[in-house]
Structures are given as structure tokens and as C-alpha cells.
Design a protein around this motif. Sequence first.
Motif, PDB file in Angstrom:
ATOM      1  N   LYS A 297       0.867  -1.513  -0.108  1.00  0.00           N
ATOM      2  CA  LYS A 297       0.051  -0.069   0.007  1.00  0.00           C
ATOM      3  C   LYS A 297       1.002   1.243  -0.084  1.00  0.00           C
ATOM      4  O   LYS A 297       0.141   2.042  -0.619  1.00  0.00           O
ATOM      5  CB  LYS A 297      -1.064   0.124   0.921  1.00  0.00           C
ATOM      6  CG  LYS A 297      -1.550  -1.069   1.534  1.00  0.00           C
ATOM      7  CD  LYS A 297      -2.907  -0.814   0.338  1.00  0.00           C
ATOM      8  CE  LYS A 297      -4.017  -1.610   0.322  1.00  0.00           C
ATOM      9  NZ  LYS A 297      -4.548  -1.970  -0.639  1.00  0.00           N
ATOM     10  N   LYS A 298       2.087   1.056   0.348  1.00  0.00           N
ATOM     11  CA  LYS A 298       2.646   2.404   0.212  1.00  0.00           C
ATOM     12  C   LYS A 298       3.409   2.511  -0.957  1.00  0.00           C
ATOM     13  O   LYS A 298       3.777   3.953  -0.940  1.00  0.00           O
ATOM     14  CB  LYS A 298       3.778   2.356   1.649  1.00  0.00           C
ATOM     15  CG  LYS A 298       4.699   1.763   1.015  1.00  0.00           C
ATOM     16  CD  LYS A 298       6.404   1.172   2.179  1.00  0.00           C
ATOM     17  CE  LYS A 298       7.327   0.161   1.642  1.00  0.00           C
ATOM     18  NZ  LYS A 298       8.510   0.398   2.839  1.00  0.00           N
ATOM     19  N   TYR A 299       3.101   1.979  -1.874  1.00  0.00           N
ATOM     20  CA  TYR A 299       3.896   2.461  -3.542  1.00  0.00           C
ATOM     21  C   TYR A 299       2.460   2.711  -3.763  1.00  0.00           C
ATOM     22  O   TYR A 299       3.106   3.040  -5.401  1.00  0.00           O
ATOM     23  CB  TYR A 299       4.597   1.138  -3.741  1.00  0.00           C
ATOM     24  CG  TYR A 299       6.175   1.135  -3.284  1.00  0.00           C
ATOM     25  CD1 TYR A 299       7.104   1.293  -2.532  1.00  0.00           C
ATOM     26  CD2 TYR A 299       6.019  -0.750  -2.157  1.00  0.00           C
ATOM     27  CE1 TYR A 299       8.226   1.268  -1.339  1.00  0.00           C
ATOM     28  CE2 TYR A 299       7.424  -0.478  -1.316  1.00  0.00           C
ATOM     29  CZ  TYR A 299       7.478  -0.074  -1.811  1.00  0.00           C
ATOM     30  OH  TYR A 299       9.373  -0.466  -0.755  1.00  0.00           O
TER      31      TYR A 299
END
Length: 99
Positions: A5-7
Motif C-alpha cells: 500500500k505504501k507504493y
Amino acid sequence: MPANKKYLTSSPWQRFAKISAAILGGMIVSVLFHMALASWFDHVVVIITSTFSVFILWAILMVLAFLGKNGWKIWGFYLLASIVFGAIFYFGNQTHPIV
């Protein structure tokens, strides 16, 4: 396995900017680049070669659009490149008109 999710881009406007820059902006830059080449060099050879090289350049520009962090900066770069290639095309047609 799902993506981390952080990318992923969280803003829908950034997602829209990246997708539209990849599809539309990449195609505009690719075609204007080949039109600029055709106005300065043998246009028949450039047009025949461009059937393959436009697709390859478009695919490269699509990947580059998704590698950037800000989609609006990618749009700005693609618009700047389009203006430069459009100017080269314009001045190429002024000095080497196609009969």
C-alpha cells in the motif's frame, strides 16, 4: 500477492494525472517527435520506420509516467517536450516544405 500500500498512489487526481499522461501525453510526444524528424529528414523513411518506433517510444513513455511521484509534473514535462517538438516540426516545414 497484492501490492504494498505504501507504493500505491492514494490521491485519485494523481492517479488520473499519471494514467492520462501515460496514455495521451506519451502518444502526443511520440507522434510529434516523429513528425519533427520527418520535417527535417526524408519523410518517407521516417514514416515507414515510425510504424514500429512510435509504439516502442510510447511504451517507454508510459512506463516513465508511472515511475514519477507527481503526475502533474509528468504532464508538464510531456507538454514541454510537445511544444519543443512542435516548434521543431514548424520550423522544419518552413525551411524544408514537402512538395
